[in-house]
Design an enzyme around this catalytic site. Structure first.
Site, short mmCIF file in Angstrom:
data_model
loop_
_atom_site.label_atom_id
_atom_site.label_comp_id
_atom_site.label_asym_id
_atom_site.label_seq_id
_atom_site.Cartn_x
_atom_site.Cartn_y
_atom_site.Cartn_z
N LYS A 13 0.82 -1.21 0.00
CA LYS A 13 0.00 0.00 0.00
C LYS A 13 0.85 1.26 0.00
CE LYS A 13 -2.62 -0.83 3.42
NZ LYS A 13 -2.39 -0.19 4.65
N ARG A 127 10.53 -6.72 4.92
CA ARG A 127 10.48 -5.30 5.30
C ARG A 127 11.08 -5.10 6.69
NH1 ARG A 127 4.81 -2.19 5.38
NH2 ARG A 127 4.57 -2.95 7.49
N ARG A 133 11.43 -1.99 11.37
CA ARG A 133 10.26 -1.48 12.09
C ARG A 133 9.96 -2.35 13.30
NH1 ARG A 133 5.18 0.33 8.41
NH2 ARG A 133 4.11 -0.68 10.14
#
Ligand code: AMP
Length: 195
Positions: A13, A127, A133
């Protein structure tokens, strides 16, 4: 154009949103980015959100709704925007409807980007290695996926009934995926002002 982007974590996204706002010249409103900024700045909203985000839970609806409402009120959103990661619950969707209705604005399109579960998990793990993250550990990834299925997926029926939902296959290169999105936009464009 006022557009909502819905899709499970890791579906791409973020990448597609960037391409879309560049194409349409509208502001990109990512509640994930806004909440991370609030946490960095240790604002009151940030302090509340941090507790929920750490383990992959959603921040409370009123907090997110307030954040988005304030953002949508700014001048640059007058002619449109892309909402990325909001709404994520039926409560948020209803609050957004109310907000738009009160301000005499319409929702033009809800894009749903989807890929299969296995591919999603692979993308999220990669990711987490690249971006580091905190909320991309295997446990929180699973949590966030469950939350998506339970709380966000019901929005698809909601927007389908409103006849604004379009589904997009998220498999392929970013360019391939964006060309699918672009053809939906170009198809709608004659009926909607891009300015
Ligand atoms: P994202 O960057 O969109 O994946 O969002 C990262 C995290 O921010 C999510 O896992 C939630 O904890 C929080 N978050 C982002 N958007 C929302 C929202 N609309 N409602 C509640 N929590 C959100």
């Amino acid at each position: 154009m006022r557009i909502i982007f819905i899709g499970p974590p890791g579906v791409g996204k973020g990448t597609q949103s960037q391409k879309l706002v560049d194409y349409l010249h509208i502001p990109h409103i990512s509640t994930g980015d806004m909440l991370r900024e609030a946490i960095r700045n240790q604002t009151q909203i940030g302090i509340i959100a941090a507790k929920h985000m750490e383990n992959g839970q959603l921040a409370p609806d009123p907090v997110v709704v307030q954040l988005v409402g304030e953002r949508l009120d700014l001048e640059d959103c007058r002619n449109g925007c892309l909402l990325d990661g909001f709404p994520r619950t039926l409560g948020q969707a209803k609050s957004l409807d109310e907000f738009l209705h009160t301000h005499g604005k319409d929702l033009d399109l809800v894009l749903n980007l989807e890929v299969n579960q296995e591919e999603l998990f692979k993308r999220l793990l990669s990711r987490s290695q690249i971006e580091g993250r905190d909320d991309d550990t295997p446990k929180t990834i699973r949590n966030r996926m469950d939350i998506y299925r339970n709380q966000t997926e019901p929005l698809l029926d909601y927007y389908d009934e409103m006849e604004v939902l379009r589904r997009v296959d998220g498999l392929g290169t970013p360019e391939e995926v964006f060309s699918r999105i672009k053809s939906i936009i170009d198809e709608l464009e004659p009926a909607h002002s891009r300015s």
